[in-house]
Design an enzyme around this catalytic site. Structure first.
Site, PDB file in Angstrom:
ATOM      1  N   ASP A  48     -10.813 110.598 141.251  1.00 53.17           N
ATOM      2  CA  ASP A  48     -12.058 109.801 140.771  1.00 53.17           C
ATOM      3  C   ASP A  48     -13.052 111.023 140.254  1.00 53.17           C
ATOM      4  OD1 ASP A  48     -14.331 108.543 140.355  1.00 53.17           O
ATOM      5  OD2 ASP A  48     -14.260 107.514 142.303  1.00 53.17           O
TER       6      ASP A  48
ATOM      7  N   SER B  84     -16.579 108.135 121.711  1.00 58.61           N
ATOM      8  CA  SER B  84     -16.499 106.754 121.174  1.00 58.61           C
ATOM      9  C   SER B  84     -17.245 106.609 120.202  1.00 58.61           C
ATOM     10  CB  SER B  84     -16.954 105.666 122.145  1.00 58.61           C
ATOM     11  OG  SER B  84     -16.961 104.314 121.616  1.00 58.61           O
TER      12      SER B  84
ATOM     13  N   TYR C 284     -22.878 102.226 128.483  1.00 61.26           N
ATOM     14  CA  TYR C 284     -21.894 102.747 127.835  1.00 61.26           C
ATOM     15  C   TYR C 284     -22.291 103.723 126.641  1.00 61.26           C
ATOM     16  CZ  TYR C 284     -17.358 103.330 125.263  1.00 61.26           C
ATOM     17  OH  TYR C 284     -16.284 103.818 124.626  1.00 61.26           O
TER      18      TYR C 284
ATOM     19  N   LYS D 124     -21.953 108.027 126.116  1.00 64.55           N
ATOM     20  CA  LYS D 124     -21.126 108.473 125.055  1.00 64.55           C
ATOM     21  C   LYS D 124     -22.095 109.380 124.126  1.00 64.55           C
ATOM     22  CE  LYS D 124     -17.209 106.864 126.319  1.00 64.55           C
ATOM     23  NZ  LYS D 124     -16.088 107.860 126.704  1.00 64.55           N
TER      24      LYS D 124
END
Length: 318
Positions: free
Chosen positions: A85, A166, A178, A182
């Protein structure tokens, strides 16, 4: 007329030279060590299988025992799975020490930072700080931590680092944590690339468009959004309305591409080419729409992104 003929010949020569240079491969890579994170599913899973088949000795980081067992069952005995993890700093150090013991003086040729999560995609005023923190902890802080712990081994081998970002690191196509995570990966990748150049380490960034993976499961995304919606104050629900909740942001659902092999081919080029690219934009949607849109003025970006959102109930009432 002669000028135009010479110009065309010059362009053709440059194109041919670029193609020939692009196809040059590093020799004697069989048996080299590689560490890939996020191998339970998606890009990382296919990458681990692909590089194992190509003769690399792969360390595949998996989040779950189920993912590790399933991967081990379909790969050779050279591939070793390890539970990781990336949010767990102590575990990252343990895995780095284990890999150091495995590779000995040879070092680590390749590091593919692929582990990531989407997080909740919803309007900012639906979210709490925890909804931003989790994707940033995994996608950015975890990536940086893994890289820092692997750098001595990468430098020893004068190897390669591939950071999976991304197209959402170029343009924030949806709210939530998100895209901020990124964008951070892009910045870290740039600074790392410059820092490592003097050591012969090449750093590349991969920017996939919208691909269909476990990360982007639309059913899961809607289920998570519904949980948040049910917890919102009535005043916020009234402002947005049921129609927005059901159809709020459709772009990421309609653009998914199922074939993810193009992403892994870019990883392979970054890890095996003598002249890897600095950045790989992958997917037709990324190349044709998202990447060009990211370079346009904010007003143009807003026009295209906002027109794909359902209208707010509050706007309809005005």
């Amino acid at each position: 007329m002669l000028f135009y003929i010479l110009l065309l010949l010059g362009i053709f020569f440059l194109w041919w030279h670029w193609r020939a240079r692009d196809e040059l491969k590093v020799t004697n890579l069989a048996g080299k060590y590689m560490f890939i994170t996020g191998c339970d599913t998606g890009f990382g899973n296919l990458a681990a299988k692909t590089f194992d088949q190509k003769g690399f000795r792969v360390f595949a980081g998996c989040l779950t025992e189920k993912g590790a067992k399933e991967l081990a069952a379909v790969t050779s005995k050279k591939l070793q799975t390890v539970l990781l993890d990336v949010k767990d700093s102590d575990r990252v150090k343990e895995v780095a020490a284990w890999i150091k013991n495995e590779v000995q003086s040879e070092g680590l040729w390749g590091l593919v930072n692929n582990a990531g999560i989407m997080g909740l995609l919803a309007p900012t005023d639906w979210l709490d700080i925890k909804h931003f923190r989790e994707p940033i902890e995994v996608n950015l802080i975890g990536l940086i931590n893994v890289t820092i712990n692997m750098l001595p081994l990468i430098k020893k081998a004068k190897g390669r680092i591939v950071n999976v970002s991304s197209i959402g690191g170029r343009i924030a196509f949806s709210s939530g944590g998100y895209s901020p995570s990124k964008f951070g990966v892009e910045a870290f990748n740039d600074s790392l690339r410059r820092d490592m150049k003097a050591f012969g380490v090449k750093v590349s960034c991969i920017e996939p468009g919208l691909f269909k993976t476990a990360l982007s499961n639309s059913t899961r995304i809607m289920e998570e959004k519904e949980i948040i919606w049910d917890q919102l104050p009535p005043s916020i629900k009234k402002q947005y309305g049921d129609e927005y909740f059901k159809n709020g942001e459709l772009l990421e659902i309609v653009c998914y591409k199922k074939d993810i092999s193009s992403v892994v081919r870019c990883m392979e080029h970054a890890l095996t080419s003598r002249h890897p690219c600095t950045c790989y934009v992958v997917g037709r949607d990324a190349k044709v729409f998202w990447n060009p849109l990211s370079k346009m003025p904010a007003a143009v970006q807003d026009f295209f992104l906002l027109r794909n959102r359902a209208e707010l109930a509050a706007s309809q009432a005005e």
